[in-house]
Design an enzyme around this catalytic site. Structure first.
Site, short mmCIF file in Angstrom:
data_model
loop_
_atom_site.label_atom_id
_atom_site.label_comp_id
_atom_site.label_asym_id
_atom_site.label_seq_id
_atom_site.Cartn_x
_atom_site.Cartn_y
_atom_site.Cartn_z
N LYS A 1 0.84 -1.20 0.00
CA LYS A 1 0.00 0.00 0.00
C LYS A 1 0.88 1.25 0.00
O LYS A 1 2.02 1.24 0.44
CB LYS A 1 -0.96 0.03 1.19
CG LYS A 1 -0.31 0.20 2.58
CD LYS A 1 -0.13 1.65 3.01
CE LYS A 1 0.63 1.73 4.33
NZ LYS A 1 1.19 3.06 4.60
N ASP B 1 -2.18 -1.16 10.10
CA ASP B 1 -2.34 -1.29 8.65
C ASP B 1 -2.98 -2.60 8.23
O ASP B 1 -3.38 -2.74 7.07
CB ASP B 1 -0.97 -1.18 7.95
CG ASP B 1 -0.49 0.26 7.82
OD1 ASP B 1 -1.34 1.17 7.79
OD2 ASP B 1 0.74 0.46 7.72
#
Length: 317
Positions: free
Chosen positions: A11, A141
């Site tokens: 990401k 995350d």
């Protein structure tokens, strides 16, 4: 013996704003997170014994309990002891392609893949929300890495609100192999230097998050306007990382100087820097130009793109 193979995408942050402190020691954040095509591969095999084994092809990645992958498997064994006893332990192999310690959620996405893989291996039938909740125990995350795509993340990053998917925005990503930035150091330093600007009232925190949600970068995402998105990239942690890490600043400035780059920024706490381009040919041209300017083999450069998914299951045996 049953097994699954999964894809675990990295990401990047398109937006990272630090708006306050939390009682748990973390920060209140407003982020826009985006999955990219750069990904690790995870293989999970069932074992006849109640043990957890982790293997990895990257020498910097530990295979003991300090690895988030191991802790993800351990969490599943603790939460679902009957399934652990019935189906046995797991043997996990991580094939790394995502740079290590790069601000790209490599460890988190590997852990997310383990949660998804064990759910399938043990026939648990967990929902995505349940997997995200388990992920939040492991790290901020991990819930996003389960979900993937394009989201606004608030709280410490675990509260997710999906945005319209962004697909095929091309990215050049750079990271010095030998360079690491401590996430804890980056946030601690930011608190020391900018903590006086933090919002204190919970209503103010909610209002700020809502303002980003209704703001110009989200509007650009809804309209899939890559140029407008690139102009609104924002990362508060650049204020403390760039002055302390000249190589990161140099790479960012070099990306910014390329005519085909429409926007550039550090991802997360760094040291990865990414540049947005309008098409693949331009991204490859930027990669080539940067490589010529910085021939240092320590600098890894990737051409990748935005994608619309998180963990993907390739197949099972």
């Amino acid at each position: 013996m049953r097994s699954y193979k999964l894809i675990a995408p990295a990401k990047i942050n398109l937006y990272l704003e630090i708006i306050g402190d939390r009682p748990d020691g973390y920060h209140e954040l407003v982020m826009i997170l985006q999955s990219i095509d750069l990904a690790d591969e995870i293989e999970i095999h069932s074992l006849s014994s109640e043990t957890i084994r982790v293997h990895c092809n990257h020498p910097q990645v530990p295979t003991d309990k300090s690895n988030l992958v191991y802790r993800a498997a351990e969490l599943m064994a603790t939460k679902f002891p009957e399934a652990f006893a019935k189906y046995g332990g797991v043997d996990i192999t991580v094939h790394k392609h995502i740079p290590v310690a790069a601000g790209l959620a490599g460890g988190s996405t590997n852990a997310a893949a383990v949660l998804v893989g064990i759910d399938l291996l043990w026939n648990l039938g967990l929902t995505q929300t349940e997997l995200e909740e388990l992920g939040s125990i492991l790290g901020s995350d991990v819930p996003f890495c389960v979900a993937g795509g394009t989201v606004i993340a608030t709280g410490r990053g675990e509260q997710l609100s999906p945005l319209p998917n962004l697909d095929h925005i091309y990215i050049v990503l750079g990271k010095y192999r030998s360079l690491e930035v401590s996430t804890a150091w980056a946030y601690k330093t930011y608190r020391q230097e900018y903590g006086s600007t933090y919002l204190r009232d919970t209503n103010d925190l909610a209002s700020r998050a809502a303002a980003v949600h209704s703001g110009s970068i989200v509007k650009a995402i809804v309209e899939k306007d890559a140029v407008a998105i690139a102009q609104k990239l924002h990362n508060d942690l650049e204020k403390v990382v760039l002055p302390s890490y000249p190589q990161v600043l140099q790479l960012r400035e070099l990306f910014a100087s390329q005519p085909s780059v429409i926007g550039t920024m550090m991802s997360g706490s760094g040291p990865s820097v990414f540049a947005l381009c309008e098409n693949q040919a331009q991204a490859e041209q930027v990669q080539q130009q940067v490589r010529q300017t910085i021939p240092d083999e320590d600098l890894e450069l990737f051409v990748t793109r935005t994608i619309t998914h998180g963990i993907q299951v390739l197949g099972n045996e």
